[in-house]
Design a protein around this motif. Sequence first.
Motif, PDB file in Angstrom:
ATOM      1  N   ASN A  69       0.849  -1.188   0.000  1.00 27.62           N
ATOM      2  CA  ASN A  69       0.000   0.000   0.000  1.00 27.62           C
ATOM      3  C   ASN A  69       0.892   1.247   0.000  1.00 27.62           C
ATOM      4  O   ASN A  69       1.376   1.689   1.045  1.00 27.62           O
ATOM      5  CB  ASN A  69      -0.911  -0.024   1.230  1.00 27.62           C
ATOM      6  CG  ASN A  69      -1.834   1.172   1.295  1.00 27.62           C
ATOM      7  OD1 ASN A  69      -1.863   2.011   0.414  1.00 27.62           O
ATOM      8  ND2 ASN A  69      -2.601   1.251   2.385  1.00 27.62           N
ATOM      9  N   ILE A  70       1.105   1.807  -1.193  1.00 26.96           N
ATOM     10  CA  ILE A  70       1.976   2.979  -1.347  1.00 26.96           C
ATOM     11  C   ILE A  70       1.129   4.231  -1.173  1.00 26.96           C
ATOM     12  O   ILE A  70       0.124   4.432  -1.866  1.00 26.96           O
ATOM     13  CB  ILE A  70       2.674   2.950  -2.718  1.00 26.96           C
ATOM     14  CG1 ILE A  70       3.581   1.708  -2.800  1.00 26.96           C
ATOM     15  CG2 ILE A  70       3.483   4.224  -2.936  1.00 26.96           C
ATOM     16  CD1 ILE A  70       4.103   1.419  -4.189  1.00 26.96           C
ATOM     17  N   LYS A  71       1.537   5.090  -0.236  1.00 23.06           N
ATOM     18  CA  LYS A  71       0.709   6.218   0.183  1.00 23.06           C
ATOM     19  C   LYS A  71       1.303   7.562  -0.245  1.00 23.06           C
ATOM     20  O   LYS A  71       1.008   8.595   0.352  1.00 23.06           O
ATOM     21  CB  LYS A  71       0.526   6.162   1.706  1.00 23.06           C
ATOM     22  CG  LYS A  71      -0.149   4.865   2.152  1.00 23.06           C
ATOM     23  CD  LYS A  71       0.151   4.501   3.589  1.00 23.06           C
ATOM     24  CE  LYS A  71      -0.577   5.358   4.569  1.00 23.06           C
ATOM     25  NZ  LYS A  71      -0.353   4.897   5.964  1.00 23.06           N
ATOM     26  N   THR A  72       2.143   7.532  -1.251  1.00 18.32           N
ATOM     27  CA  THR A  72       2.729   8.771  -1.757  1.00 18.32           C
ATOM     28  C   THR A  72       2.512   8.847  -3.268  1.00 18.32           C
ATOM     29  O   THR A  72       2.419   7.810  -3.941  1.00 18.32           O
ATOM     30  CB  THR A  72       4.234   8.839  -1.429  1.00 18.32           C
ATOM     31  OG1 THR A  72       4.760  10.104  -1.831  1.00 18.32           O
ATOM     32  CG2 THR A  72       5.018   7.737  -2.112  1.00 18.32           C
ATOM     33  N   GLY A  73       2.410  10.056  -3.787  1.00 20.73           N
ATOM     34  CA  GLY A  73       2.228  10.233  -5.217  1.00 20.73           C
ATOM     35  C   GLY A  73       0.980   9.532  -5.724  1.00 20.73           C
ATOM     36  O   GLY A  73      -0.088   9.593  -5.113  1.00 20.73           O
ATOM     37  N   ASP A  74       1.145   8.839  -6.852  1.00 18.35           N
ATOM     38  CA  ASP A  74      -0.005   8.151  -7.452  1.00 18.35           C
ATOM     39  C   ASP A  74      -0.159   6.715  -6.964  1.00 18.35           C
ATOM     40  O   ASP A  74      -0.928   5.938  -7.528  1.00 18.35           O
ATOM     41  CB  ASP A  74       0.099   8.183  -8.982  1.00 18.35           C
ATOM     42  CG  ASP A  74       1.342   7.448  -9.496  1.00 18.35           C
ATOM     43  OD1 ASP A  74       2.124   6.928  -8.671  1.00 18.35           O
ATOM     44  OD2 ASP A  74       1.530   7.407 -10.728  1.00 18.35           O
ATOM     45  N   GLY A  75       0.582   6.346  -5.887  1.00 16.53           N
ATOM     46  CA  GLY A  75       0.426   5.017  -5.305  1.00 16.53           C
ATOM     47  C   GLY A  75       1.166   3.919  -6.037  1.00 16.53           C
ATOM     48  O   GLY A  75       0.929   2.734  -5.776  1.00 16.53           O
TER      49      GLY A  75
END
Length: 749
Positions: A477-483
């Motif tokens: 779960n990437i929570k920066t930029g567009d994921g």
Amino acid sequence: MTTQFIERRLAGRCINTVTILDVVEQFDADGRLVTIYCGSGTQSPDIKPSGAAVLVHQFTIVGMPVLTFRVPDAAPMTLIINGDEVALTPAEREQESFDGLNSLLAERNGEGAETVLEWMRFHIDQQDLQAAVILDRARPGADPAFATKLKQCIVANELDVTVAILTSDLPLGKPDLPPEAHPFCVPEAPGKDRMEIPAASPWDAPIGALGWYEIARNRFLGMARAVANIDVHDLVPRDGASIFDRAQDARDGLITLSGRHCYPWRTPSGSRASFADHICVQFDATIGRKRWCIAPQKAPTNAVWRLVRVGNASPDRDKESTFFRHMALRHPTESVSKLVPKTSLVEHPQLVSLAKDYFGHKPVRVPKVAPVPLTKGRGRRAIVTTMKNEGPFILEWLAYHRAIGFDDILVYTNDCSDGTDTMLQLLMDKGYVTHRNNPYRGTKLRPQHAALQAAEEEPLICDAKWVTCIDVDEYVNIKTGDGTLDALFAAVPDANMIAMTWRLFGNSDIHGFADLPVTQQFTHCAPELARKPHQAWGFKTLFQNKGIFKKLGVHRPKGLNPQLWDSINWVNGSGRPLPHSLYRNGWRSTTRTYGYDLVQLNHYAVRSAESFLVKRDRGRVNHVDRDQGLAYWFRMNNNAEIELSVQSRLPMMHAELAKIMADPDIAAAHAHAVAAHHAKITELRSREDYAQFFKSLTGDRLQLLSRMHRHFGANVFLAGPDVIPDEILSRDPEGDWDFTVARSDETAH
């Protein structure tokens, strides 16, 4: 000054329950004083003065009484010990022999005369040593030639030094430990839980009679210029002023000596390690050995000499010095790896210089290792995973991770009965994954470990720029930029390892299985600050495949090439650097190292209650012998708060999923897996044991407990939910309260 060699015995004896280590007499302006140094366990009331003796002073050193009596000059020294009158013969002080000399105070516990000679010669050259007092720990008669051989060596080498060798008729080691030379006594030795440990050996166990240091002061070293307390496998290289000069110049006449353990990389076959072979230290060692150097005449009059510190005196921190403890001399072994993990060893420039320039030696050096050049540009990103009976959940997980930027997914399966392996083979034929049968049978490895070992040889892993090992219930779960991975890598451009800490997602009180995205259904999870259960802060690692580590691991790559440790730039999920202590064995975050700002790993360990029945029946890919019962559900089912950050990535997941499902063969395989899952649930719920299990999972009690985890101590999660009294259920989940149980689970408080 001329060579002087003194051999003495401690006046030790056991009298009923009283152990006397030594008896020393001295004279002051008022006459004769006799000091009794007692062993551990001796009680002062067991010893009373007899005749004209008068007790004038007493204190204890780590539970060992020290009693001083005033005794008339001509009177015999007698005491009443446990009701019996006992005559004692005190030893005379011999401080004049060490008056004004730079002295070492050490114990010898099996080291040979050649080692002790080299130790003294080094400190004569490097620290202006003039004298040494050495306690020889050998059992009487066990090594009668040591003192004679040492004396011969000193004379033959024309060392201008005064040496006193003390022996004892009593064992002075800790009574419950094996010989000090055994690897068990090395703090950093690996595999202690698997060691065959010898019986306790008080004659050569680590020193237990800590009153020995005061005995040495009283008998020999009270008038020395300065005294350094190290052992005969310790070397103090010169670094500016000598340690003796530093003690002379220090406040309270006292400095700290801070020691580092050092090791050979390897000793030549068939030979014993020497000082000069020791060229390595642990890059991640954090705790040093503490000893001291004191100028007795400048120290407080009530200073008490102990093993690692001097009581009633404060060391001058500005004058601290470093020494090296040569571990393969203290703990001889055929393999350095029995003493220390070799993945932690790096060359120390000062030790290498000493070996070459001082000792004139060519030690075995640490092999050179170069990082593997990375693919230029974006490079490929790969996942290694293992699956068994995960059919209904594969496509969402696959679509999600393809959508955020993973290129290659290598899947190992074993013993599937729901079509998981068939579906993955189909996906491989269509170009979506690489599927392999798990080669664990006959290897004595757990399925997951066998898969990772096999994956190390796969070209798609060897050629990948970034690799991670995650399971089908874990979502990056990437929570920066567009994921996407591109956004994550842009946020931490210099990182080559990223720890993705778990966020444990519960079942959100959903009992029945539905063929809907996991990430869409289950939105309740543990809070970010989730110290317990132990698993709550486990992490998985996304790492660059550049040869710093030798093999894949479940939580992080393993088998560090220590030569490359300083190439590691490992950050947490908020982009902050992780400490060196995690580089070799770390697998979970702490209050200092957790972070979720940039990336977290959503861990859907339980999903719905019905799906958990199938998971329990399937068994675990790693801990195959452990049941996933109520205790597991209780630990992993966290519903304390709602967390929706992954939802913004679902549109791109759905778009990718639609592409995959547009293939009728894949859609049919998914439908088959869903039907098989429903059928398995029906079968399990028809069984009495699983029906009762399901009733417990879905009952009010466990649903309430799933929102209270932050209040429970570690032992509650180890024991399981049954140890929690019903009255706890009425407490406010948001309130300020705690509950735990004793480790044996008998007492709650």
